[in-house]
Design a protein around this motif. Sequence first.
Motif: not given
Length: 279
Positions: A43-44, A56-58, A178-187, A272-279
């Motif tokens: 998840t990004e 962005k989800t898997p 909002f609580v966002i529960k990603v399938k196969g990913g984080p909450t 940092e604004p604009g920097k994508m990170e991965t969960l």
Amino acid sequence: MRPSARLTIAALAVLPLVGLAQGGPARAQPSKGGAATQAKGKTEITWYGHAAFVVKTPGGTVIAIDPWLSNPKAPEQGLADKLEKVDYILVSHGHFDHVGDAVAIGKRTGAKLVTNFELAQELVGAGYPKDAAGFETVGNLGGVIQAGDATVIMVPALHSSGFGDDKGQHPGGNPMGFVIKVKGGPTIYHTGDTDVTMDMKLIPERYGPVDVMLACIGGHFTMDPKGAALAASYVKAKTIVPMHFGTFPVLTGTPRELQAAVKAPTKVHVMEPGKMETL
């Protein structure tokens, strides 16, 4: 960003977001062109300043949250026209700094609107595509929305709401987080604008512990860093990411103050604004 700001972020980002949901840290890589790009099985997330995030989800679902992409802390201007794909837009309440560019993005991408019923009606009146703001995704507190391979739960926020446009001021319905529960990913828990409340203790009881809490810390209009630290303990957050600070002079809360207030095992991570990170 000034060199001193980069040093502050480096000092406070005590645990990288990368690999957090899987229990192991790794190195985050910046995205190209500002928008998150997909990594298989990950998840990004990208912060665009203030309360604006893109997840962005898997499975490739793209979720924009409170998309004020033209805010003063945004890494560049014109981002609302540069996001290549948005499937869902989540708006926590009607204030301009959270509605942001939602209508423009919705018109261009056809993204489905996730917000409360009254605010959805007002945004449709302001030009949001009506067929993308129906009962499938519009609800109210306690509502559960299926958003691709993510489940979005509308949870309470203690704040005000109201939507203003060139026609005047309009009802904004109930503010929410909002609580966002990603399938196969984080909450992921995006607090919206709120003070700390006892209701937050129900979030881990109903939906499980929070992996990443995106928390307002600026004070004045929302909880300050001490309040956010307490809220993180209530939701049992593994990591807290500060937002909604420094955009305006009155938002005086800082990540350093949050770091001082947070108690283990919660970790503080400054994005940092604009920097994508991965969960």
